[in-house]
Design an enzyme around this catalytic site. Structure first.
Site, mmCIF file in Angstrom:
data_model
loop_
_atom_site.group_PDB
_atom_site.id
_atom_site.type_symbol
_atom_site.label_atom_id
_atom_site.label_comp_id
_atom_site.label_asym_id
_atom_site.label_seq_id
_atom_site.Cartn_x
_atom_site.Cartn_y
_atom_site.Cartn_z
ATOM 1 C CG LEU A 37 21.249 -10.524 -3.573
ATOM 2 C CD1 LEU A 37 20.712 -11.874 -3.240
ATOM 3 C CD2 LEU A 37 21.524 -10.611 -5.166
ATOM 4 C CG ASP A 38 22.243 -11.558 2.535
ATOM 5 O OD1 ASP A 38 21.364 -10.572 2.889
ATOM 6 O OD2 ASP A 38 22.302 -12.585 2.861
ATOM 7 N N PRO A 39 24.875 -8.212 0.832
ATOM 8 C CG PRO A 39 25.803 -6.314 2.139
ATOM 9 C CD PRO A 39 24.873 -7.710 2.349
#
Length: 313
Positions: A37-39
């Site tokens: 999951l993207d930062p």
């Protein structure tokens, strides 16, 4: 401790940061997430612990649901809010009905080209690593499925940058930021993903997710086991094959499962479909359906993907 802790990842942390946190809280080295999951995004991030790490890839096979915001008239280098603005276009002429008509075309199977800032590997290297090195490569397209895209709310119609909040349920491998960018291209004004929350991964949703603060508090109170979801629930989205007791030994040793060993569940299955193999509601392994030809007739048999030496509740 074997199972899954469903973490509500805050924005600003990488998925690996969360894995490290859970590893530190549990004292168990064998931990892994079920899909990056993207930062900058928040949301559901199931973390597998112990033997459950062997099920991680099957959790990712399930579909996912996101709540996202798309902002029209702006294009960024990363297709989200964390990139550099590369183009601005006045989108004031775009209306709600026009937007809705275009969005309806993005349903079912669609073709996507993942962004250079993604974690997809090309020639053994992740795209974002190549991008940081200033290298550009041909990114292979992929077919993904949009099961549902529902507009929740919208604002600022008639201005240069209308914003639309929507929910999307999609197959694994779908990039929501690329979806937003492609919608912008179809509208002729460009767009970027200005917000993202992952609300569900397979059977894991916001309703059974724990914050990092929750996990830390439960650890201090020796109640962390309350947050651990059993391994069988992690693959609830896969159909179940119930076997005869006589087939248990061969299944646990990783042998091919033939129709004679199956008590129920095989008639509705298709080739390449993943299934849970169970005996009396206990998980023995994950198998894949394959086509076998016997005496010129086709039949479905099952070959092991993951097996456990003992059954799991």
């Amino acid at each position: 401790m074997d199972g899954i802790i469903n973490i509500l990842k805050p924005p600003g942390m990488t998925s690996h940061d969360v894995v490290y946190f859970v590893r530190r809280m549990t004292g168990i080295k064998k931990c892994g997430h079920t899909g990056t999951l993207d930062p900058g995004a928040a949301g559901v991030l199931p973390i597998c612990i112990g033997r459950a790490t062997r099920l991680a890839r099957f959790v990712t096979e399930g579909d996912k649901t996101y709540r996202a915001e798309i902002t029209l008239g702006v294009q960024t280098s990363t297709q989200d809010a964390f990139g550099i603005v590369i183009k601005r276009t006045d989108a004031s002429a775009i209306g709600y009905e026009n937007f809705k008509l275009v969005v309806e075309k993005f349903s079912g199977e669609i073709i996507q080209t993942p962004p250079m800032t993604s974690a997809i590997k090309v020639n053994g290297k992740k795209l974002y690593q190549l991008e940081r090195e200033g290298k550009t490569v041909e990114v292979p397209t992929r077919t993904v499925t949009i099961y549902e895209l529902k507009i929740i709310e919208s604002w600022d119609w008639g201005t240069a940058n209308p914003r639309i909040l929507f929910d999307v349920t999609c197959s694994k491998g779908t990039y929501v930021r690329t979806l937003c960018s492609d919608i912008g291209k179809a509208l002729g004004c460009g767009a970027y993903m200005s917000f993202l929350l992952r609300s569900r991964v397979a059977v894991f949703g916001l309703h059974n997710a724990f914050t990092l603060e929750d996990v830390e508090a439960m650890t201090k109170e020796n109640k962390l086991a309350n947050a651990v979801i059993p391994m069988t629930q992690a693959v609830d989205h896969l159909p179940v094959l119930e076997i005869h007791p006589s087939a248990k030994k061969s299944v646990c040793s990783g042998a091919t499962l033939y129709p004679s060993g199956i008590r129920s569940g095989s008639k509705i299955l298709k080739p390449d479909e993943l299934v849970q193999v169970q005996l009396d509601n206990r998980l023995l392994g994950i198998y894949k359906a394959v086509v076998d030809i016997k005496d010129t007739e086709e039949r479905i048999i099952f070959r092991p993907e993951v097996v456990f030496s003992s059954d799991i509740n």
